[in-house]
Design an enzyme around this catalytic site. Structure first.
Site, PDB file in Angstrom:
ATOM      1  N   ASN A  19      10.830  -1.939  10.796  1.00 48.65           N
ATOM      2  CA  ASN A  19       9.720  -2.891  10.918  1.00 48.65           C
ATOM      3  C   ASN A  19      10.240  -4.330  10.953  1.00 48.65           C
ATOM      4  O   ASN A  19       9.711  -5.173  11.678  1.00 48.65           O
ATOM      5  CB  ASN A  19       8.721  -2.712   9.776  1.00 48.65           C
ATOM      6  CG  ASN A  19       7.722  -1.604  10.076  1.00 48.65           C
ATOM      7  OD1 ASN A  19       6.856  -1.775  10.933  1.00 48.65           O
ATOM      8  ND2 ASN A  19       7.850  -0.473   9.403  1.00 48.65           N
ATOM      9  N   ARG A  70      10.082  -5.067 -15.340  1.00 50.97           N
ATOM     10  CA  ARG A  70       9.505  -5.437 -14.037  1.00 50.97           C
ATOM     11  C   ARG A  70       9.134  -6.923 -13.977  1.00 50.97           C
ATOM     12  O   ARG A  70       9.346  -7.593 -12.968  1.00 50.97           O
ATOM     13  CB  ARG A  70       8.265  -4.566 -13.776  1.00 50.97           C
ATOM     14  CG  ARG A  70       7.671  -4.725 -12.401  1.00 50.97           C
ATOM     15  CD  ARG A  70       6.509  -3.784 -12.185  1.00 50.97           C
ATOM     16  NE  ARG A  70       6.861  -2.378 -12.291  1.00 50.97           N
ATOM     17  CZ  ARG A  70       7.498  -1.684 -11.341  1.00 50.97           C
ATOM     18  NH1 ARG A  70       7.836  -2.271 -10.222  1.00 50.97           N
ATOM     19  NH2 ARG A  70       7.786  -0.412 -11.519  1.00 50.97           N
ATOM     20  N   ARG A  96       9.278  -1.127  -4.151  1.00 50.14           N
ATOM     21  CA  ARG A  96       9.009  -1.484  -5.537  1.00 50.14           C
ATOM     22  C   ARG A  96       7.571  -1.952  -5.647  1.00 50.14           C
ATOM     23  O   ARG A  96       7.044  -2.585  -4.721  1.00 50.14           O
ATOM     24  CB  ARG A  96       9.901  -2.650  -5.989  1.00 50.14           C
ATOM     25  CG  ARG A  96      11.298  -2.281  -6.360  1.00 50.14           C
ATOM     26  CD  ARG A  96      12.014  -3.505  -6.896  1.00 50.14           C
ATOM     27  NE  ARG A  96      11.427  -4.002  -8.137  1.00 50.14           N
ATOM     28  CZ  ARG A  96      11.694  -3.517  -9.337  1.00 50.14           C
ATOM     29  NH1 ARG A  96      12.552  -2.536  -9.485  1.00 50.14           N
ATOM     30  NH2 ARG A  96      11.116  -4.010 -10.420  1.00 50.14           N
ATOM     31  N   HIS A 114       1.360   0.154   5.412  1.00 49.31           N
ATOM     32  CA  HIS A 114       1.348   1.449   4.736  1.00 49.31           C
ATOM     33  C   HIS A 114       1.132   2.545   5.776  1.00 49.31           C
ATOM     34  O   HIS A 114       0.252   2.410   6.640  1.00 49.31           O
ATOM     35  CB  HIS A 114       0.234   1.478   3.686  1.00 49.31           C
ATOM     36  CG  HIS A 114       0.203   2.753   2.911  1.00 49.31           C
ATOM     37  ND1 HIS A 114       1.136   3.038   1.933  1.00 49.31           N
ATOM     38  CD2 HIS A 114      -0.614   3.827   2.993  1.00 49.31           C
ATOM     39  CE1 HIS A 114       0.879   4.242   1.447  1.00 49.31           C
ATOM     40  NE2 HIS A 114      -0.176   4.741   2.066  1.00 49.31           N
ATOM     41  N   GLU A 148      -4.036  -3.653  -6.890  1.00 50.18           N
ATOM     42  CA  GLU A 148      -4.304  -2.223  -6.695  1.00 50.18           C
ATOM     43  C   GLU A 148      -3.342  -1.653  -5.653  1.00 50.18           C
ATOM     44  O   GLU A 148      -3.286  -2.163  -4.523  1.00 50.18           O
ATOM     45  CB  GLU A 148      -5.751  -2.052  -6.213  1.00 50.18           C
ATOM     46  CG  GLU A 148      -6.221  -0.621  -6.211  1.00 50.18           C
ATOM     47  CD  GLU A 148      -7.574  -0.470  -5.514  1.00 50.18           C
ATOM     48  OE1 GLU A 148      -7.888   0.642  -5.107  1.00 50.18           O
ATOM     49  OE2 GLU A 148      -8.279  -1.498  -5.374  1.00 50.18           O
ATOM     50  N   ASP A 150      -1.710  -0.223  -2.698  1.00 48.82           N
ATOM     51  CA  ASP A 150      -2.177   0.085  -1.341  1.00 48.82           C
ATOM     52  C   ASP A 150      -3.697  -0.059  -1.212  1.00 48.82           C
ATOM     53  O   ASP A 150      -4.320   0.598  -0.378  1.00 48.82           O
ATOM     54  CB  ASP A 150      -1.748   1.518  -0.936  1.00 48.82           C
ATOM     55  CG  ASP A 150      -0.230   1.678  -0.963  1.00 48.82           C
ATOM     56  OD1 ASP A 150       0.464   0.720  -0.611  1.00 48.82           O
ATOM     57  OD2 ASP A 150       0.244   2.767  -1.336  1.00 48.82           O
TER      58      ASP A 150
END
Ligand code: GRF
Length: 217
Positions: A19, A70, A96, A114, A148, A150
């Site tokens: 991509n 994280r 991630r 996605h 949230e 995706d």
């Protein structure tokens, strides 16, 4: 690289970066609405880093292996990112999950692609799940990133027919071709200010975009 675009983007990758390559190719054809300022990876062995170097784009590796905090990781990422002050952050196979703090710091400026027709199949193994469900259509979605997974407002989708005898691999390959087509277009619309995200909604030319735009191949 496009000479007319004034906005800039950083692309985040973890793997092969096909991509990313589609974005580089669009920039070289002068059809990308922004400049590729930097490529970030959480893995030093991500194949896409070489693609970036060959295109003369600066790279930055922030290794995530062995880092369990994280929030601390994302803070380091933000410090490195801010050196480039990109207008957009384009996730392209970045494996991630970003922390809530990172997402809100760059709210409305982070995009992801996605490999499913969201809201179907957030998460992983999307192609296998579409096959298992017996779907006749499958595809990909460019969306704004929110907390949230995706689940952020959808900008553009592209679909393919599921064919007799498809495996997750063959289906993924056909969907990937669509990804390469729609990501440069969708991200350019955001960079040009035509598409934006406010209060969890996607707008096109100032009007609420109820349904995502469709691939116009
Ligand atoms: C793509 O399938 C994308 O949808 C998903 O990760 C994959 C990245 O592939 N988020 P590549 O590294 O761009 O080739």
């Amino acid at each position: 690289m496009t000479v007319t675009a004034t906005k800039t983007a950083a692309v985040f990758i973890s793997g092969g970066g096909s991509n990313l390559q589609a974005l580089i190719d669009a920039a070289e054809q002068d059809v990308l609405g922004f400049q590729l300022r930097a490529v970030f990876s959480n893995r030093a062995d991500a194949g896409g880093l070489q693609r970036a170097q060959e295109a003369g784009i600066e790279t930055c590796v922030v290794p995530s292996r062995g880092v369990s905090d994280r929030v601390a990781y994302d803070r380091t990422l933000a410090v490195e990112l801010d050196r480039f002050a990109p207008d957009l952050i384009i996730l392209a196979g970045f494996m991630r999950i970003l922390s809530a703090g990172f997402v809100s710091r760059y709210a409305g400026r982070i995009l992801n692609i996605h490999p499913s027709l969201l809201p179907l199949y957030p998460g992983i193994d999307t192609h296998a799940r579409a096959l298992a469900a017996g779907d006749s259509r499958h595809g990909c979605t460019v969306h704004f990133v929110t907390e949230e997974l995706d689940g952020g407002p959808r900008i553009m989708q592209g679909a393919v027919d599921v064919l007799e005898g498809d495996t997750a691999r063959t289906l993924a390959a056909r969907v990937l071709e669509v990804e390469h087509r729609i990501y440069p277009r969708a991200a350019s619309l955001v960079a040009e200010g035509r598409v934006s995200c406010r209060n969890g909604r996607c707008y096109l030319d100032g009007e609420v975009l109820g349904e995502p735009l469709h691939d116009t191949a």
